[in-house]
Design a protein around this motif. Structure first.
Motif, PDB file in Angstrom:
ATOM      1  N   ASN A   1      39.885  35.754  35.834  1.00  0.00           N
ATOM      2  CA  ASN A   1      39.506  35.765  37.254  1.00  0.00           C
ATOM      3  C   ASN A   1      40.512  36.515  38.118  1.00  0.00           C
TER       4      ASN A   1
ATOM      5  N   LYS B   1      39.933  40.285  37.494  1.00  0.00           N
ATOM      6  CA  LYS B   1      38.554  40.780  37.666  1.00  0.00           C
ATOM      7  C   LYS B   1      38.483  42.073  38.482  1.00  0.00           C
TER       8      LYS B   1
ATOM      9  N   GLU C   1      45.419  31.893  39.960  1.00  0.00           N
ATOM     10  CA  GLU C   1      44.177  31.212  40.311  1.00  0.00           C
ATOM     11  C   GLU C   1      44.404  29.790  40.837  1.00  0.00           C
TER      12      GLU C   1
END
Length: 196
Positions: free
Chosen positions: A32, A35, A98
């Motif tokens: 993530n 990304k 994250e």
């Protein structure tokens, strides 16, 4: 070579040096987080290759380059930032771990980088690039006071170019002051008419 640091109220930004490969990989192995950087989590080999390129950028004895973001009081790794000079503009960039998303950290970092570029590097314009699909990062840059000024069709992605101009606030203030003065004058005239 001494390691450059930038200190803010909440964070310490420390320029990346050889030996920080493990720390950098902890950022790169998250799907993530990566990304909108590479499109995928990096293998250790890919992470080390990217890190070697950053070390080359960081060799110059100035503030430009790549930094880790660490929490000022605990030393916890929060993410990474970059400061770059493109012609007469200072580019900022950031990546946040994250587990720290949704806490306003990215916005705080963006504001800190803008302040540093403006106050220490005497930047007239601070810029940032963001993938058009990265809604969270777009919101961060807007909250940091930056304006979307262009869409750029790169070879691999479509990006927005955001800008913060130190002159913008003066122009906006003048426009607001002129508008307030005009409205106040109109209200005064209307009051005089109604009192007759």
């Amino acid at each position: 070579m001494r390691t450059f640091t930038i200190q803010t109220a909440r964070f310490i930004l420390t320029k990346m040096i050889d030996g920080d490969q493990d720390k950098y990989y902890s950022l790169c192995r998250n799907e993530n987080v990566m990304k909108f950087v590479t499109g995928h989590a990096l293998s250790r080999e890919e992470s080390d290759k990217m890190f070697r390129e950053f070390l080359i950028e960081n060799k110059s004895d100035n503030y430009f380059g790549r930094y880790f973001i660490e929490e000022r009081f605990t030393g916890e790794l929060i993410g990474a930032v970059k400061l770059d000079k493109i012609w007469n503009e200072i580019e900022i960039g950031y990546r946040i771990m994250e587990e720290y998303w949704g806490r306003g950290i990215a916005t705080a970092i963006a504001k800190d980088l803008i302040s540093f570029a403006r106050d220490t590097l005497n930047a007239k314009r601070v810029i940032a690039f963001v993938n058009v699909e990265n809604a969270a990062s777009i919101r961060v840059l807007e909250k940091a006071g930056m304006d979307n000024i262009a869409t750029i069709n790169d070879f691999t992605e479509v990006k927005y170019k955001f800008s913060y101009s130190t002159q913008k606030s003066t122009v906006v203030k003048k426009l607001v002051d002129a508008t307030v003065e005009l409205v106040e004058g109109s209200l005064k005239n209307l009051k005089e008419i109604l009192e007759k």
